[in-house]
Structure formats: C-alpha cells, structure tokens
Design a protein around this motif. Structure first.
Motif, PDB file in Angstrom:
ATOM      1  N   LEU A   1     -70.887  63.495 -31.436  1.00  0.00           N
ATOM      2  CA  LEU A   1     -69.858  64.305 -30.778  1.00  0.00           C
ATOM      3  C   LEU A   1     -68.460  63.784 -31.133  1.00  0.00           C
ATOM      4  O   LEU A   1     -67.517  64.559 -31.305  1.00  0.00           O
TER       5      LEU A   1
ATOM      6  N   THR B   1     -55.955  68.966 -25.899  1.00  0.00           N
ATOM      7  CA  THR B   1     -55.472  67.581 -25.901  1.00  0.00           C
ATOM      8  C   THR B   1     -54.325  67.396 -26.906  1.00  0.00           C
ATOM      9  O   THR B   1     -53.313  66.751 -26.597  1.00  0.00           O
TER      10      THR B   1
ATOM     11  N   THR C   1     -76.854  64.533 -19.200  1.00  0.00           N
ATOM     12  CA  THR C   1     -76.769  63.565 -20.302  1.00  0.00           C
ATOM     13  C   THR C   1     -75.714  63.986 -21.322  1.00  0.00           C
ATOM     14  O   THR C   1     -74.918  63.168 -21.779  1.00  0.00           O
ATOM     15  N   THR C   2     -75.713  65.274 -21.660  1.00  0.00           N
ATOM     16  CA  THR C   2     -74.732  65.771 -22.627  1.00  0.00           C
ATOM     17  C   THR C   2     -73.322  65.618 -22.070  1.00  0.00           C
ATOM     18  O   THR C   2     -72.399  65.197 -22.772  1.00  0.00           O
TER      19      THR C   2
ATOM     20  N   SER D   1     -76.259  69.864 -19.878  1.00  0.00           N
ATOM     21  CA  SER D   1     -77.054  68.937 -19.065  1.00  0.00           C
ATOM     22  C   SER D   1     -76.216  67.708 -18.725  1.00  0.00           C
ATOM     23  O   SER D   1     -75.175  67.455 -19.347  1.00  0.00           O
TER      24      SER D   1
ATOM     25  N   SER E   1     -61.096  67.702 -19.608  1.00  0.00           N
ATOM     26  CA  SER E   1     -61.357  69.052 -20.121  1.00  0.00           C
ATOM     27  C   SER E   1     -62.693  69.100 -20.865  1.00  0.00           C
ATOM     28  O   SER E   1     -63.414  70.092 -20.778  1.00  0.00           O
ATOM     29  N   ALA E   2     -63.051  68.040 -21.563  1.00  0.00           N
ATOM     30  CA  ALA E   2     -64.342  68.035 -22.269  1.00  0.00           C
ATOM     31  C   ALA E   2     -65.485  68.207 -21.267  1.00  0.00           C
ATOM     32  O   ALA E   2     -66.394  69.019 -21.458  1.00  0.00           O
ATOM     33  N   MET E   3     -65.421  67.448 -20.163  1.00  0.00           N
ATOM     34  CA  MET E   3     -66.499  67.518 -19.180  1.00  0.00           C
ATOM     35  C   MET E   3     -66.459  68.844 -18.423  1.00  0.00           C
ATOM     36  O   MET E   3     -67.489  69.450 -18.143  1.00  0.00           O
TER      37      MET E   3
ATOM     38  N   THR F   1     -65.632  65.874 -32.979  1.00  0.00           N
ATOM     39  CA  THR F   1     -64.297  65.999 -32.400  1.00  0.00           C
ATOM     40  C   THR F   1     -63.233  65.640 -33.433  1.00  0.00           C
ATOM     41  O   THR F   1     -62.229  66.337 -33.577  1.00  0.00           O
TER      42      THR F   1
ATOM     43  N   ALA G   1     -58.144  64.908 -22.383  1.00  0.00           N
ATOM     44  CA  ALA G   1     -59.290  64.859 -23.294  1.00  0.00           C
ATOM     45  C   ALA G   1     -60.610  64.706 -22.535  1.00  0.00           C
ATOM     46  O   ALA G   1     -61.547  65.475 -22.747  1.00  0.00           O
TER      47      ALA G   1
ATOM     48  N   LYS H   1     -65.433  61.562 -26.001  1.00  0.00           N
ATOM     49  CA  LYS H   1     -65.484  62.175 -27.335  1.00  0.00           C
ATOM     50  C   LYS H   1     -64.223  61.978 -28.176  1.00  0.00           C
ATOM     51  O   LYS H   1     -64.292  62.053 -29.392  1.00  0.00           O
TER      52      LYS H   1
ATOM     53  N   GLU I   1     -78.025  73.247 -26.576  1.00  0.00           N
ATOM     54  CA  GLU I   1     -76.814  73.309 -25.748  1.00  0.00           C
ATOM     55  C   GLU I   1     -75.603  73.631 -26.613  1.00  0.00           C
ATOM     56  O   GLU I   1     -74.492  73.161 -26.340  1.00  0.00           O
TER      57      GLU I   1
ATOM     58  N   VAL J   1     -67.885  74.872 -27.240  1.00  0.00           N
ATOM     59  CA  VAL J   1     -66.708  75.269 -26.459  1.00  0.00           C
ATOM     60  C   VAL J   1     -65.954  74.033 -26.000  1.00  0.00           C
ATOM     61  O   VAL J   1     -64.735  73.921 -26.148  1.00  0.00           O
ATOM     62  N   SER J   2     -66.705  73.067 -25.450  1.00  0.00           N
ATOM     63  CA  SER J   2     -66.081  71.859 -24.940  1.00  0.00           C
ATOM     64  C   SER J   2     -65.325  71.119 -26.043  1.00  0.00           C
ATOM     65  O   SER J   2     -64.160  70.732 -25.857  1.00  0.00           O
ATOM     66  N   LEU J   3     -65.963  70.930 -27.197  1.00  0.00           N
ATOM     67  CA  LEU J   3     -65.316  70.161 -28.272  1.00  0.00           C
ATOM     68  C   LEU J   3     -64.066  70.867 -28.786  1.00  0.00           C
ATOM     69  O   LEU J   3     -62.992  70.265 -28.897  1.00  0.00           O
TER      70      LEU J   3
ATOM     71  N   PHE K   1     -70.127  75.742 -18.927  1.00  0.00           N
ATOM     72  CA  PHE K   1     -71.052  76.482 -19.775  1.00  0.00           C
ATOM     73  C   PHE K   1     -72.470  75.914 -19.694  1.00  0.00           C
ATOM     74  O   PHE K   1     -73.305  76.197 -20.537  1.00  0.00           O
TER      75      PHE K   1
ATOM     76  N   LEU L   1     -70.331  63.411 -23.657  1.00  0.00           N
ATOM     77  CA  LEU L   1     -69.108  64.068 -24.125  1.00  0.00           C
ATOM     78  C   LEU L   1     -67.836  63.381 -23.613  1.00  0.00           C
ATOM     79  O   LEU L   1     -66.785  63.501 -24.237  1.00  0.00           O
TER      80      LEU L   1
ATOM     81  N   ARG M   1     -81.257  68.917 -29.405  1.00  0.00           N
ATOM     82  CA  ARG M   1     -80.426  68.988 -28.212  1.00  0.00           C
ATOM     83  C   ARG M   1     -79.158  69.808 -28.478  1.00  0.00           C
ATOM     84  O   ARG M   1     -78.745  70.634 -27.662  1.00  0.00           O
TER      85      ARG M   1
ATOM     86  N   PHE N   1     -65.314  71.899 -19.388  1.00  0.00           N
ATOM     87  CA  PHE N   1     -65.784  73.051 -20.147  1.00  0.00           C
ATOM     88  C   PHE N   1     -67.288  72.968 -20.411  1.00  0.00           C
ATOM     89  O   PHE N   1     -67.987  73.977 -20.362  1.00  0.00           O
ATOM     90  N   ALA N   2     -67.792  71.772 -20.687  1.00  0.00           N
ATOM     91  CA  ALA N   2     -69.222  71.618 -20.913  1.00  0.00           C
ATOM     92  C   ALA N   2     -69.995  71.969 -19.640  1.00  0.00           C
ATOM     93  O   ALA N   2     -71.021  72.650 -19.677  1.00  0.00           O
TER      94      ALA N   2
ATOM     95  N   SER O   1     -61.308  71.504 -25.732  1.00  0.00           N
ATOM     96  CA  SER O   1     -60.761  70.246 -25.236  1.00  0.00           C
ATOM     97  C   SER O   1     -59.912  69.552 -26.307  1.00  0.00           C
ATOM     98  O   SER O   1     -58.842  69.007 -26.010  1.00  0.00           O
ATOM     99  N   THR O   2     -60.371  69.563 -27.552  1.00  0.00           N
ATOM    100  CA  THR O   2     -59.613  68.897 -28.619  1.00  0.00           C
ATOM    101  C   THR O   2     -58.282  69.608 -28.851  1.00  0.00           C
ATOM    102  O   THR O   2     -57.226  68.968 -28.955  1.00  0.00           O
TER     103      THR O   2
ATOM    104  N   PRO P   1     -72.156  75.189 -24.688  1.00  0.00           N
ATOM    105  CA  PRO P   1     -71.285  74.245 -23.976  1.00  0.00           C
ATOM    106  C   PRO P   1     -70.701  73.167 -24.890  1.00  0.00           C
ATOM    107  O   PRO P   1     -69.520  72.804 -24.738  1.00  0.00           O
ATOM    108  N   ILE P   2     -71.470  72.681 -25.838  1.00  0.00           N
ATOM    109  CA  ILE P   2     -70.968  71.605 -26.701  1.00  0.00           C
ATOM    110  C   ILE P   2     -69.819  72.111 -27.579  1.00  0.00           C
ATOM    111  O   ILE P   2     -68.753  71.492 -27.651  1.00  0.00           O
TER     112      ILE P   2
END
Lengths: 242, 113
Positions: A162, B97, A130-131, A128, A117-119, A166, A114, A138, B82, B88-90, A125, A135, B78, A121-122, B93-94, B85-86
């Motif tokens: 976030l 997982t 902070t994001t 930033s 992979s979240a970090m 999720t 969890a 999440k 973004e 795709v990641s969510l 792509f 994440l 924000r 993929f972010a 990754s979910t 990336p947000i």
C-alpha cells in the motif's frame, strides 16, 4: 529444451543472484522508458518495474519469498538511504532556520490528513479491519510504515504494498494537483509531495529540482517520525474512548 | 565511497540502538538521519565524499521500493476482494494530502511568520 530451461531456472532461483539481477534489470528497463518519455509522471519507474517483475514471477511460477531472498539486498539499502537524506536537508539549512514554524504546522496538517483520510475513505467503502489498520501509515516510507503496521495490528507486508502504491499515485498526481492549485515554489511543491508520497515522491521531486527534492526528503523523514508517534497514540486513545 | 557508506551505516546502527534502548516509536533510520543532520550542523559543513555517496544512493531512491512493491503478488487476493475501498482510499487520501500540505504551507509563508 523446455525441461532444460526449467532446470537452469530452478537452479538459479535457489541463489539470491536471480532476484537481485532481475530487480536491477527491470528497474533499468523501466527507467530507460521513463527517461525516453522525458520523465512523464505517468510512466513511473517503480510501477513499471513492479509490473514487469510480478508478471515474470507469475509466468514462471516463482514464489515471492524466492524472489525476495535476492531482492532483499536492494530493500536493505532503504535504511542507509533514509540516513543519507540528512545531507540534502543540511544543504537547505538557511531556509529551514527561516521557515521552521510554517514547515512544522504544514507537516502536522499533512500527517493528520494522510492517516485520517486514508482510514475514513477505506471505512466508508467497507474495508476490513486489517486492511484499515494496514492503510493507516500508507504515506510513510516502507521500513517505518511496516513497523507502525506491526505495532497497531495491521499486516506489515500488505502495508509495504500500500505504501509503494501510495508513492506511485502521489508521484503521478503531484504535478497536476500542484499546477491546478497554482503552487509555484519548489520548496512547497517538494514538501507536499514528500509528506504524501514519501521516498517515491521524493525521487520524483529530485528529478524536478534539487530544492524540491531536499524539501521532499525533509518531509518524508519528518512525516515518518511524526506518524510513528501519532498513529499508535491516536489508536490507543480511540480504544480508550470506545 | 566506502568511508561514507560506513558512516551512514554507523548512524543507522546508532539510531536502531537508541530506538530499542529507549523504546522509541520512531524507527532507527529516522533517528540516524536526525543525528547525522545534527552532526553536520555542529560541524558546519558536509564532507565532499559523504555528499557524493548520498547523491548516488538517493539518485535511485525509487529502485529501493521495487522489492516491497512486488509483494503485491502475495496480497493479490485481498486487494482484489477490497479493490474499491483500497483504491478510493489511496487515490483520494494521497491527492487530498498533497493539496492540504501545499495550501497550508504556502498560506503560512505568505501570512504567517
């Protein structure tokens, strides 16, 4: 008429009453719709409530802080609800004793997947920093995730959003993924949903069965604890190495 | 209802106190949950009123996430900036997982011990 309505609205937003009442109304509307659709995962009640409330606040020009001064009473109950997860968990004591080794290994696998992979993929792509940091926790329930984000330099309030996203995504996708993988055991289905999608996944699992819900609640609690330990440690180690 | 709710809050408070006093990275409510679980195991049963209150609280667990979710308003800028990336990641990754956890758990139950 319009000016008069405006006066009343301004008066009401000065008290916590409005935020609290609107939250309860929006949720019950969303839940009614969800029940009407025989609990179809796509009509997730959290997603619909949030959409309703955000639209209403935007249309009336009400600030989130104003809304939250009332809604915080609902938000606060996340704490005692987390403690209350001990009860369905206790009901599964016999299975816990028999299977704690498999549970623990699956938990570690899920937790590492969890966060990493979240970090990953972010980052791929172009998110930033902070994001990225917001994440990382999440998949963990809101109060825990916000605490982690604060510790590692993310934005706690962004993390909260976030985390809820999720949870909604997990609650929507779980059925399809688990069906495709031919996972039939409710304990396994619940546990996987709880690791990935915390309380919103757990709420969804409780709607499927008591057993799925108990294992989801267990997964949510354990993953919260493990992520709270692992994420700060992993980032600390990464900072040392670089 | 009232004694049970008080009990939950007491466990949460003790959890918070321990988390602060021992500087634990684990949040208070999670420690509270583990302590309550341990107490129930020691006691050997869960009282009916505690079970009813917990069920009431947990039956609308998703409601409790709504106020935090509405915070999306504050971060709309924000998130729009973004979005790729947000999202795709969510989503990825979910999904991954759920799959990894379920596969590891069911494989271990069949082959491990």
């Amino acid at each position: 008429m319009n000016a008069r309505f405006n006066d009343i609205w301004v008066y009401l937003t000065a008290t916590p009453l409005l935020g609290l009442t609107l939250t309860l109304i929006a949720y019950q509307l969303a839940y009614w719709l969800y029940a009407k659709a025989r609990f179809h995962p796509l009509l997730n009640p959290v997603a619909i409530s949030v959409a309703l409330l955000a639209t209403l606040l935007a249309l009336t020009g009400t600030a989130y802080q104003t809304y939250f001064s009332g809604a915080q009473f609902v938000h606060f109950l996340l704490g005692p609800a987390t403690v209350a997860l001990a009860i369905p968990l206790y009901a599964q004591l016999a299975r816990l004793k028999a299977e704690w080794r498999s549970l623990l290994i699956a938990l570690v696998a899920g937790c590492v997947t969890a966060t990493s992979s979240a970090m990953l993929f972010a980052w791929m792509f172009g998110a930033s920093r902070t994001t990225l940091l917001s994440l990382a926790p999440k998949s963990v329930t809101t109060p825990i995730a916000m605490g982690i984000a604060e510790k590692i330099g993310g934005l706690p309030s962004l993390t909260a959003v976030l985390v809820v996203s999720t949870g909604i995504i997990g609650a929507v996708l779980a059925k399809y993924i688990l069906d495709a993988l031919k996972i039939v055991d409710h304990a396994v289905r619940g546990f996987a949903t709880g690791v990935a999608a915390h309380g919103i996944g757990t709420a969804r699992a409780f709607q499927v069965s008591e057993e799925a819900g108990a294992f989801a609640g267990l997964a949510m609690g354990l993953n919260g604890a493990l992520t709270a330990l692992l994420v700060p440690l992993a980032l600390w180690a990464a900072a040392k190495l670089m | 209802m009232l004694p049970a709710l008080t009990l939950l809050l007491v466990y949460q408070t003790v959890g918070e106190m321990l988390a602060h006093a021992l500087d634990l990275p684990v949040p208070g409510p999670v420690i509270g949950m583990l302590l309550l679980f341990a107490s129930l195991v020691l006691k050997g049963s869960a009282p009916d009123n505690l079970r009813d209150t917990a069920n009431t609280l947990l039956s609308h667990l998703s409601l409790l996430f709504v106020p935090a979710g509405v915070g999306i308003m504050v971060h709309a800028g924000r998130i729009r900036g973004e979005a790729l990336p947000i999202i795709v990641s969510l989503v990825v990754s979910t999904a991954v997982t759920i799959a990894v956890t379920a596969l590891v758990f069911s494989w271990l139950r069949k082959h491990g011990k």
